[in-house]
Design an enzyme around this catalytic site. Structure first.
Site, PDB file in Angstrom:
ATOM      1  N   THR A 114       1.645  -4.974   5.392  1.00 29.02           N
ATOM      2  CA  THR A 114       0.935  -5.922   3.979  1.00 29.02           C
ATOM      3  C   THR A 114       1.659  -5.396   3.057  1.00 29.02           C
ATOM      4  O   THR A 114       1.613  -4.180   2.506  1.00 29.02           O
ATOM      5  CB  THR A 114      -0.518  -6.523   4.385  1.00 29.02           C
ATOM      6  OG1 THR A 114      -1.508  -4.922   3.948  1.00 29.02           O
ATOM      7  CG2 THR A 114      -0.291  -7.033   5.690  1.00 29.02           C
ATOM      8  N   GLY A 116       0.797  -5.375  -0.310  1.00 28.18           N
ATOM      9  CA  GLY A 116      -0.115  -5.050  -1.446  1.00 28.18           C
ATOM     10  C   GLY A 116      -1.006  -3.456  -0.305  1.00 28.18           C
ATOM     11  O   GLY A 116      -1.275  -2.665  -0.933  1.00 28.18           O
ATOM     12  N   CYS A 117      -0.502  -3.302   0.738  1.00 32.34           N
ATOM     13  CA  CYS A 117      -1.150  -2.082   1.112  1.00 32.34           C
ATOM     14  C   CYS A 117      -0.207  -0.803   1.680  1.00 32.34           C
ATOM     15  O   CYS A 117      -0.910   0.371   1.514  1.00 32.34           O
ATOM     16  CB  CYS A 117      -2.014  -2.413   2.984  1.00 32.34           C
ATOM     17  SG  CYS A 117      -3.437  -3.332   2.652  1.00 32.34           S
ATOM     18  N   THR A 118       1.171  -1.726   1.647  1.00 31.23           N
ATOM     19  CA  THR A 118       2.161  -1.050   1.681  1.00 31.23           C
ATOM     20  C   THR A 118       2.819   0.139  -0.034  1.00 31.23           C
ATOM     21  O   THR A 118       2.546   0.929   0.184  1.00 31.23           O
ATOM     22  CB  THR A 118       3.572  -1.460   1.964  1.00 31.23           C
ATOM     23  OG1 THR A 118       3.277  -2.134   3.565  1.00 31.23           O
ATOM     24  CG2 THR A 118       4.823  -0.250   1.874  1.00 31.23           C
ATOM     25  N   ALA A 121      -0.309   2.417   0.069  1.00 34.02           N
ATOM     26  CA  ALA A 121      -0.754   3.747   0.703  1.00 34.02           C
ATOM     27  C   ALA A 121       0.608   4.573   0.210  1.00 34.02           C
ATOM     28  O   ALA A 121       0.215   5.901  -0.075  1.00 34.02           O
ATOM     29  CB  ALA A 121       0.237   3.650   1.714  1.00 34.02           C
TER      30      ALA A 121
END
Length: 222
Positions: A114, A116-118, A121
């Site tokens: 997703t 935001g998560c990418t 990370a």
């Protein structure tokens, strides 16, 4: 005032329906229709109570109330969180106790791939040397399976451990709050010191990079 606030906080499809012209018999009906959600550590509750009219027409009216309360997580600053053993991106079992003796950053995120998560990370990846310099390990946890984590880590060259919490058991054990009215798993980061004691809890769904800034500040002060 409550109904006005609710209209600003919730889409119309989630607001309780008000009916003043019901033909039901004039009995007291406390409605079980209540909407509860978590948003950045807050719980939003909206409930509707239906009462009979005082007139002889038999019509009923309803009253909507809204309540905002603070949601306290199960893991608090100064506490030792519940232990766990989960599979990493290579299918190997990893326990929280493995990191005892050194600081560890445990961050819960909604899902692989997703936006935001990418971004989050990759921000951890880009600052990974700073975490190593502080003597800290970084561990990401989501409900994705090991295969998803492996592909995610390979695609973005992530140098740290990703753990699979299928069924969100650890997320629930730690009391990570949900966001967007309960529809999205929360984005919450914990910093544990070398003794396994929580020194920081940081929650910010919409500014994922801030998690890296806040954790590094804390680690540099330990």
């Amino acid at each position: 005032m409550a109904s006005t606030l609710a209209k600003h906080l919730l889409p119309s499809s989630l607001l309780p329906t008000t009916c003043n012209n019901s033909t039901q018999s004039p009995k007291h009906h406390p409605s079980a229709a209540a909407f509860r959600s978590h948003f950045h550590g807050l719980k939003l509750s909206i409930s509707t109570t239906t009462t009979p009219s005082s007139s002889s027409s038999g019509l009923t009216s309803s009253k909507t109330s809204l309540l905002l309360t603070v949601v306290a997580g199960k893991v608090n600053k100064g506490s030792v969180p519940p232990s766990f053993t989960l599979k990493d991106q290579d299918g190997k079992s990893v326990s929280l106790s493995k990191f005892k003796g050194k600081p560890v950053v445990v961050y819960f995120y909604p899902a692989d791939e997703t936006p935001g998560c990418t971004k989050q990370a990759c921000a951890f990846r880009d600052s990974y040397e700073k975490f190593k310099k502080a003597g800290a390990q970084v561990v990401g946890i989501s409900g994705d399976d090991a295969a998803s984590h492996k592909a995610f880590a390979k695609k973005y060259k992530l140098p740290f451990t990703l753990l699979s919490d299928e069924g969100n058991k650890v997320r629930k054990d730690w009391g990570v709050p949900s966001d967007l009215f309960g529809t999205l798993p929360g984005r919450q980061t914990y910093v544990l010191d070398k003794n396994g004691v929580v020194q920081l809890i940081y929650n910010n769904q919409f500014q994922p990079e801030k998690h890296i800034d806040e954790t590094l500040k804390l680690l540099q002060s330990l």
